[in-house]
Design an enzyme around this catalytic site. Sequence first.
Site, PDB file in Angstrom:
ATOM      1  N   HIS A  62       0.907  -1.316   0.243  1.00 24.01           N
ATOM      2  CA  HIS A  62       0.236   0.106  -0.155  1.00 24.01           C
ATOM      3  C   HIS A  62       0.558   0.939   0.154  1.00 24.01           C
ATOM      4  O   HIS A  62       1.851   1.632   1.023  1.00 24.01           O
ATOM      5  CB  HIS A  62      -0.865   0.122   2.025  1.00 24.01           C
ATOM      6  CG  HIS A  62      -1.895  -1.139   1.448  1.00 24.01           C
ATOM      7  ND1 HIS A  62      -2.986  -1.165   0.680  1.00 24.01           N
ATOM      8  CD2 HIS A  62      -1.919  -2.496   1.938  1.00 24.01           C
ATOM      9  CE1 HIS A  62      -3.716  -2.334   0.816  1.00 24.01           C
ATOM     10  NE2 HIS A  62      -2.706  -3.182   1.166  1.00 24.01           N
ATOM     11  N   ASP A 305       2.876  -6.887   2.344  1.00 21.60           N
ATOM     12  CA  ASP A 305       1.396  -6.791   2.829  1.00 21.60           C
ATOM     13  C   ASP A 305       1.278  -5.200   3.525  1.00 21.60           C
ATOM     14  O   ASP A 305       1.284  -4.495   4.979  1.00 21.60           O
ATOM     15  CB  ASP A 305       0.486  -7.402   3.534  1.00 21.60           C
ATOM     16  CG  ASP A 305      -0.866  -6.403   3.976  1.00 21.60           C
ATOM     17  OD1 ASP A 305      -1.375  -5.155   3.004  1.00 21.60           O
ATOM     18  OD2 ASP A 305      -1.641  -7.182   4.294  1.00 21.60           O
TER      19      ASP A 305
HETATM   20 ZN   LIG Z   1      -6.376  -7.554   2.034  1.00 20.53          ZN
END
Ligand SMILES: [Zn+2]
Length: 429
Positions: A62, A305
Amino acid sequence: MKLLLKGGRVINPATAYDEIADVLIEDGIIKEIGSHIAVDNAEIYEAEGLIVTPGLVDIHVHLREPGLEAKEDIVSGTQAAAAGGFTTVACMPNTRPIIDNSILVAGLKHRAQTEGIVNVEIIGAMSKSQEGKELAEIGDMLLNGAVAISDDGHFVNNARLFRAGLEYANIFGKRIISHAEDENLSSEGVMHEGAVSTRLGLVGNPSVSEDIAVSRDVMLAEYTNSLLHVAHVSSKNAVDIIRQAKKRGVNVTTEATVHHLTLTDDAVIGYNTATKVNPPLRSQDHVDALLAGLLDGTIDAIVTDHAPHAYEEKDVEYRYAPSGFTGLETALGVILTELVHTGKIGLMQVIEKMTYGPAKVLGLNAGCLKVGGKADITIVNPGQEWTVDSRTFYTRGKHTPYEGKKLKGRAVATIVGGKFVMKNGEVFA
Ligand SMILES: [Zn+2]
């Protein structure tokens, strides 16, 4: 411009190559891989005792741009990637606005090309504003550079919509990435439901919420004969559902995060919000199942992540803290320390799961060393000891469950297109 990486242990999982060799790079392209390459007027990098691998690939990060720059942006996020040894990252669309049309994909791609110091691939949203009601412009986004489609952060509750998304993306030969979580079951849960959550008095998120969601998505992929990627698998039954589906020939791939492979819910004892993540850190039986899945090929990729937040957002009571923490700068060190140096998995296989494996999942032209191919390369010192200190991070996210941890092994140089973007921990913008 010539660069010679001299005498390193070259590991290239795509061809099962593992030899002491030189790598010659010319004008950003790998020109030759072999022993004792003789060349005039090249910059020499002494790689003796080091490992030379394809540039690391992370297909789940992200970067928070556009709109959430207090957490991260393209510059800080790609600097963190370079520092961690990653040359390619794929970013999730849950920004502000959500990346749900081709104009936004093209705009972000342009920003990444001008401001980013590593390669950035864009993942588009599956539903408009990720609200799970109407399909986003999937085809348009895929035609304009998006490499996959996902409502990551949310489960797409509407099975009919999810089916339509799978069928649509499949026309373009691309994957839907599913964030598999039955949100009615996980509900208010802030950590894994089990003995530790009971002891801590925190509401648990049961692993069966993931299992049910993974089952549904796998069944829809099987029924429609389309391409599915399950994000951040963390539960033992979900691993087995995917294992069995692969045996039946379903075109499903999956990934495990560094933290789900190396931490248990014991880390939550002490209520440190740097351990709050979704899916949550689970118990040892689940961690063991992930490792088994990695070893037998059920799990295709290791991801971070990487999900940075502004410091003050995480500096609250456990149940109010947002999920996610930073991961790009610790991933390789943690994996080498916890899985490779402990003998749980071999170096070749780990590098495969961090380069060629993830590149294959998304069909990226990355993750392998090839004469004539782009020189995206990571140089690793497997024996270098260091201690995680978030104050030295390039990412804006300063929360990590590994703070203060002593690690062995890290990337010492990152090369993108033949050019050093990181050397000895220092990133060049
Ligand atoms: Zn997720």
